[in-house]
Design a protein around this motif. Structure first.
Motif, PDB file in Angstrom:
ATOM      1  N   LYS A  53       0.794  -1.193   0.302  1.00  0.00           N
ATOM      2  CA  LYS A  53      -0.450  -0.144   0.065  1.00  0.00           C
ATOM      3  C   LYS A  53       0.803   1.026  -0.263  1.00  0.00           C
ATOM      4  CE  LYS A  53      -4.067  -2.046   0.553  1.00  0.00           C
ATOM      5  NZ  LYS A  53      -4.849  -2.103  -0.462  1.00  0.00           N
ATOM      6  N   LEU A  54       2.278   1.078   0.211  1.00  0.00           N
ATOM      7  CA  LEU A  54       3.062   2.272  -0.214  1.00  0.00           C
ATOM      8  C   LEU A  54       3.001   2.933  -1.058  1.00  0.00           C
ATOM      9  CD1 LEU A  54       6.080   0.627   2.063  1.00  0.00           C
ATOM     10  CD2 LEU A  54       4.284   2.101   2.481  1.00  0.00           C
ATOM     11  N   ASN A  55       3.474   4.374  -1.293  1.00  0.00           N
ATOM     12  CA  ASN A  55       3.351   4.354  -2.565  1.00  0.00           C
ATOM     13  C   ASN A  55       4.255   3.850  -3.501  1.00  0.00           C
ATOM     14  OD1 ASN A  55       6.095   6.070  -2.227  1.00  0.00           O
ATOM     15  ND2 ASN A  55       4.720   7.665  -1.347  1.00  0.00           N
ATOM     16  N   GLU A  56       4.320   4.420  -4.821  1.00  0.00           N
ATOM     17  CA  GLU A  56       5.420   3.396  -6.040  1.00  0.00           C
ATOM     18  C   GLU A  56       6.919   3.745  -4.929  1.00  0.00           C
ATOM     19  OE1 GLU A  56       4.522   1.293  -8.221  1.00  0.00           O
ATOM     20  OE2 GLU A  56       2.603   2.203  -7.174  1.00  0.00           O
ATOM     21  N   ARG A  57       7.697   4.763  -4.647  1.00  0.00           N
ATOM     22  CA  ARG A  57       8.625   5.171  -4.548  1.00  0.00           C
ATOM     23  C   ARG A  57       9.328   4.533  -3.267  1.00  0.00           C
ATOM     24  NH1 ARG A  57      12.101  10.449  -2.506  1.00  0.00           N
ATOM     25  NH2 ARG A  57      13.793  10.689  -3.075  1.00  0.00           N
ATOM     26  N   TRP A  62      11.655   0.179  -0.368  1.00  0.00           N
ATOM     27  CA  TRP A  62      11.190  -1.064   1.054  1.00  0.00           C
ATOM     28  C   TRP A  62      11.946  -2.451   0.730  1.00  0.00           C
ATOM     29  CZ3 TRP A  62       8.212  -5.625   0.218  1.00  0.00           C
ATOM     30  CH2 TRP A  62       8.162  -6.468   1.279  1.00  0.00           C
ATOM     31  N   CYS A  63      11.610  -2.282  -1.219  1.00  0.00           N
ATOM     32  CA  CYS A  63      12.019  -4.253  -1.452  1.00  0.00           C
ATOM     33  C   CYS A  63      13.451  -4.299  -1.841  1.00  0.00           C
ATOM     34  CB  CYS A  63      11.560  -3.786  -2.813  1.00  0.00           C
ATOM     35  SG  CYS A  63      10.016  -4.508  -3.567  1.00  0.00           S
ATOM     36  N   MET A  64      14.240  -2.723  -1.943  1.00  0.00           N
ATOM     37  CA  MET A  64      15.553  -2.583  -2.009  1.00  0.00           C
ATOM     38  C   MET A  64      16.022  -3.305  -0.865  1.00  0.00           C
ATOM     39  SD  MET A  64      18.412   0.255  -2.041  1.00  0.00           S
ATOM     40  CE  MET A  64      17.825   0.378  -1.105  1.00  0.00           C
ATOM     41  N   LEU A  65      16.007  -2.332   0.850  1.00  0.00           N
ATOM     42  CA  LEU A  65      16.521  -3.030   1.766  1.00  0.00           C
ATOM     43  C   LEU A  65      15.666  -4.095   1.788  1.00  0.00           C
ATOM     44  CD1 LEU A  65      16.092   0.821   3.250  1.00  0.00           C
ATOM     45  CD2 LEU A  65      17.533  -0.684   3.542  1.00  0.00           C
ATOM     46  N   TYR A  66      14.484  -4.369   1.576  1.00  0.00           N
ATOM     47  CA  TYR A  66      13.979  -5.785   2.491  1.00  0.00           C
ATOM     48  C   TYR A  66      15.048  -7.289   1.555  1.00  0.00           C
ATOM     49  CZ  TYR A  66      11.675  -9.858   3.885  1.00  0.00           C
ATOM     50  OH  TYR A  66      10.654 -11.176   4.312  1.00  0.00           O
ATOM     51  N   SER A  67      14.934  -6.625   0.617  1.00  0.00           N
ATOM     52  CA  SER A  67      16.297  -7.709  -0.613  1.00  0.00           C
ATOM     53  C   SER A  67      17.461  -7.725   0.009  1.00  0.00           C
ATOM     54  CB  SER A  67      16.220  -7.152  -2.314  1.00  0.00           C
ATOM     55  OG  SER A  67      14.832  -7.628  -1.705  1.00  0.00           O
ATOM     56  N   ARG A  68      17.749  -6.757   0.670  1.00  0.00           N
ATOM     57  CA  ARG A  68      19.501  -6.312   0.858  1.00  0.00           C
ATOM     58  C   ARG A  68      19.488  -7.451   2.365  1.00  0.00           C
ATOM     59  NH1 ARG A  68      21.342  -0.683   1.023  1.00  0.00           N
ATOM     60  NH2 ARG A  68      22.969  -1.631   2.150  1.00  0.00           N
ATOM     61  N   ALA A  69      18.832  -7.383   2.974  1.00  0.00           N
ATOM     62  CA  ALA A  69      18.606  -7.672   4.349  1.00  0.00           C
ATOM     63  C   ALA A  69      18.720  -9.460   4.469  1.00  0.00           C
ATOM     64  CB  ALA A  69      17.437  -7.110   5.299  1.00  0.00           C
ATOM     65  N   GLU A  81       6.991 -10.270  -8.372  1.00  0.00           N
ATOM     66  CA  GLU A  81       5.120  -9.329  -8.718  1.00  0.00           C
ATOM     67  C   GLU A  81       6.080  -7.614  -7.690  1.00  0.00           C
ATOM     68  OE1 GLU A  81       4.638 -12.429  -8.116  1.00  0.00           O
ATOM     69  OE2 GLU A  81       3.762 -13.470  -9.589  1.00  0.00           O
ATOM     70  N   GLN A  82       6.840  -8.491  -6.608  1.00  0.00           N
ATOM     71  CA  GLN A  82       6.865  -7.284  -6.365  1.00  0.00           C
ATOM     72  C   GLN A  82       7.848  -6.222  -6.523  1.00  0.00           C
ATOM     73  OE1 GLN A  82       6.925  -9.655  -2.865  1.00  0.00           O
ATOM     74  NE2 GLN A  82       4.968  -8.258  -1.501  1.00  0.00           N
ATOM     75  N   LEU A  83       9.128  -7.315  -7.067  1.00  0.00           N
ATOM     76  CA  LEU A  83      10.749  -7.194  -7.396  1.00  0.00           C
ATOM     77  C   LEU A  83      10.430  -6.020  -9.277  1.00  0.00           C
ATOM     78  CD1 LEU A  83      12.827  -9.407  -6.538  1.00  0.00           C
ATOM     79  CD2 LEU A  83      12.423  -7.804  -5.338  1.00  0.00           C
ATOM     80  N   ASN A  84       9.174  -7.176  -9.788  1.00  0.00           N
ATOM     81  CA  ASN A  84       8.969  -6.063 -11.115  1.00  0.00           C
ATOM     82  C   ASN A  84       8.430  -4.906 -10.968  1.00  0.00           C
ATOM     83  OD1 ASN A  84      10.268  -7.678 -12.496  1.00  0.00           O
ATOM     84  ND2 ASN A  84       8.384  -9.320 -12.910  1.00  0.00           N
ATOM     85  N   ARG A  85       7.720  -5.189  -9.824  1.00  0.00           N
ATOM     86  CA  ARG A  85       6.874  -3.207  -9.581  1.00  0.00           C
ATOM     87  C   ARG A  85       8.026  -2.378  -8.893  1.00  0.00           C
ATOM     88  NH1 ARG A  85       2.653  -1.896  -4.818  1.00  0.00           N
ATOM     89  NH2 ARG A  85       2.566   0.231  -4.167  1.00  0.00           N
TER      90      ARG A  85
END
Length: 88
Positions: A53-57, A62-69, A81-85
């Motif tokens: 539900k977060l805005n696109e930016r 969030w995806c970048m930080l989550y993936s790094r962690a 789907e989340q990574l493509n978005r």
């Protein structure tokens, strides 16, 4: 009647901005913890309610930080789907 409609719209805008601000503060905290304490950063990022539900930016961040962690902790990555978005 007009005043009530304006008040309701402003209230919705205020509370939606507040939720994004809280998520942004949590991501700031997670980003500072990530190099030294990836487990704490991962827990903070997991605690963000409804990241879709977060805005696109903010979602991309969030995806970048989550993936790094997740990568540092050898946890499962996000769905494609989340990574493509986030990439879009």
């Amino acid at each position: 009647m007009k005043n009530i409609v304006v008040f309701v719209l402003l209230s919705i805008a205020f509370f939606s901005c507040r939720e994004n601000q809280v998520a942004s503060e949590q991501m700031d905290r997670a980003e500072t913890l990530l190099p030294v304490h990836p487990d704490s950063a991962y827990a903070i990022l997991e605690g963000i309610a409804l990241p879709d539900k977060l805005n696109e930016r903010q979602f991309a961040r969030w995806c970048m930080l989550y993936s790094r962690a997740a990568d540092k902790l050898f946890k499962d990555m996000l769905y494609t789907e989340q990574l493509n978005r986030a990439l879009d």
